[in-house]
Write a protein that holds these residues in place. Sequence first.
Motif, short mmCIF file in Angstrom:
data_model
loop_
_atom_site.label_atom_id
_atom_site.label_comp_id
_atom_site.label_asym_id
_atom_site.label_seq_id
_atom_site.Cartn_x
_atom_site.Cartn_y
_atom_site.Cartn_z
N GLY A 1 -167.00 21.89 45.68
CA GLY A 1 -167.01 21.58 44.26
C GLY A 1 -167.30 22.81 43.41
N LEU A 2 -168.22 23.66 43.87
CA LEU A 2 -168.55 24.88 43.13
C LEU A 2 -167.35 25.82 43.06
CD1 LEU A 2 -172.16 25.64 44.43
CD2 LEU A 2 -171.51 24.92 42.12
N LEU A 3 -166.66 25.99 44.19
CA LEU A 3 -165.48 26.86 44.19
C LEU A 3 -164.40 26.30 43.27
CD1 LEU A 3 -163.88 29.28 45.21
CD2 LEU A 3 -163.21 27.90 47.21
N GLY A 4 -164.17 25.00 43.36
CA GLY A 4 -163.16 24.39 42.50
C GLY A 4 -163.51 24.53 41.03
N ALA A 5 -164.78 24.30 40.68
CA ALA A 5 -165.20 24.42 39.29
C ALA A 5 -165.06 25.86 38.79
CB ALA A 5 -166.65 23.95 39.15
N LEU A 6 -165.37 26.82 39.65
CA LEU A 6 -165.21 28.24 39.28
C LEU A 6 -163.77 28.54 38.92
CD1 LEU A 6 -166.26 31.17 39.09
CD2 LEU A 6 -165.82 31.38 41.55
N LEU A 7 -162.84 28.03 39.71
CA LEU A 7 -161.43 28.28 39.44
C LEU A 7 -160.96 27.56 38.17
CD1 LEU A 7 -160.05 27.94 43.09
CD2 LEU A 7 -160.42 30.05 41.80
N VAL A 8 -161.50 26.38 37.92
CA VAL A 8 -161.09 25.62 36.73
C VAL A 8 -161.60 26.28 35.46
CG1 VAL A 8 -161.40 23.44 35.50
CG2 VAL A 8 -160.86 23.42 37.94
N PHE A 9 -162.85 26.72 35.45
CA PHE A 9 -163.48 27.20 34.22
C PHE A 9 -163.55 28.72 34.12
CE2 PHE A 9 -165.49 22.96 34.96
CZ PHE A 9 -164.94 22.33 33.86
N ALA A 10 -162.82 29.42 34.97
CA ALA A 10 -162.90 30.89 34.98
C ALA A 10 -162.47 31.50 33.65
CB ALA A 10 -162.07 31.46 36.12
N GLY A 11 -161.47 30.91 33.01
CA GLY A 11 -161.01 31.45 31.73
C GLY A 11 -159.97 32.55 31.86
N ARG A 12 -159.72 33.02 33.08
CA ARG A 12 -158.67 34.02 33.30
C ARG A 12 -158.13 33.85 34.71
NH1 ARG A 12 -160.09 38.43 36.39
NH2 ARG A 12 -162.32 38.64 36.92
N PRO A 13 -156.87 34.19 34.92
CA PRO A 13 -156.30 34.07 36.27
C PRO A 13 -156.80 35.19 37.17
CG PRO A 13 -154.66 34.96 34.78
CD PRO A 13 -155.86 34.62 33.94
N PRO B 1 -150.16 31.32 34.71
CA PRO B 1 -151.04 31.62 35.85
C PRO B 1 -152.39 30.91 35.77
CG PRO B 1 -149.95 33.62 35.12
CD PRO B 1 -149.62 32.56 34.11
N ILE B 2 -152.97 30.82 34.57
CA ILE B 2 -154.27 30.17 34.46
C ILE B 2 -154.14 28.67 34.69
CG2 ILE B 2 -154.13 29.89 31.95
CD1 ILE B 2 -157.30 30.55 34.06
N GLU B 3 -153.05 28.05 34.25
CA GLU B 3 -152.85 26.63 34.50
C GLU B 3 -152.68 26.35 35.99
OE1 GLU B 3 -150.62 25.30 30.32
OE2 GLU B 3 -149.45 26.05 32.02
N ASP B 4 -151.93 27.21 36.66
CA ASP B 4 -151.75 27.08 38.10
C ASP B 4 -153.10 27.18 38.81
OD1 ASP B 4 -150.43 27.03 40.65
OD2 ASP B 4 -150.56 29.22 40.70
N GLN B 5 -153.92 28.14 38.40
CA GLN B 5 -155.24 28.31 39.00
C GLN B 5 -156.15 27.12 38.72
OE1 GLN B 5 -157.23 32.27 38.87
NE2 GLN B 5 -158.85 31.20 37.76
N GLN B 6 -156.05 26.57 37.52
CA GLN B 6 -156.88 25.40 37.19
C GLN B 6 -156.47 24.18 38.02
OE1 GLN B 6 -156.12 25.44 32.97
NE2 GLN B 6 -158.08 26.41 32.50
N ILE B 7 -155.17 24.02 38.24
CA ILE B 7 -154.72 22.92 39.10
C ILE B 7 -155.25 23.12 40.52
CG2 ILE B 7 -152.70 21.82 40.15
CD1 ILE B 7 -151.18 22.49 37.55
#
Length: 241
Positions: free
Chosen positions: A173-185, A201-207
């Motif tokens: 969950g922590l890794l997934g949240a980091l990728l979702v809320f990173a703010g940059r690809p 790229p950021i949308e792909d990373q958030q998915i």
Amino acid sequence: MPVWLPYCGSAPDPGHWLARWNFDPVLIIVAIALLGLGWWKHPATLRSQSCATALFAVIFISPLCALGSALFSIRAVHHLLLTLALAPLLVAAIGERASTFRPGLVPTTVVQAGVFWAWHFNPLYELALSNDAVFWAMQASITLSAMAWWLALGRAASLVAAASTLATTIQMGLLGALLVFAGRPFYAPHWFSTQVWGLSPIEDQQIAGLVIWVLGSGAYLAIASALIFRALTPSPRPAVA
């Protein structure tokens, strides 16, 4: 600017990806060897071996392999298939032959998490998508660390196994949240391959982050819940003669 040439080939576009099968002869031999993983000595494991071989083909031979070159979100699916499906199927296929290997649950929990996080560290990830040997090191280490964890999990007491699975749920969950809320690809190999798929790229990373967070963590949470339920359910008393 580096040119990314992943093992699965250059990033496909939506009109051609279904034709991008990977018929690497070495890979075909590995798949055949996987199917014949001692089944003639242990026919009871044939179903697990067949399922493992089929899943191996989906991950590495089917067009899903090439699609992972284009979209990091597909790569996230790929990695979850290794840990949550291929690894336990291989453990089941090996069966009793793994009885001499008894890894501890705590170290395997830590190692599995460390390996999974390490390959999502962007310099290592980028190296894996530009070097075939590193790519296969990524696949092997993710799968083998997950296999060791599944082996240890199956031999642990239910509450101990549940605690390990909850820890895995949290780190996923922590890794997934980091990728979702990173703010940059983070991942340069996908900066120029997502647009033809209608994603930035950021949308792909958030998915990808949501895949790891919701699907990955959700699967581990379901396993932990089942283990807790089993631990708290009273064993049936033997019938009195």
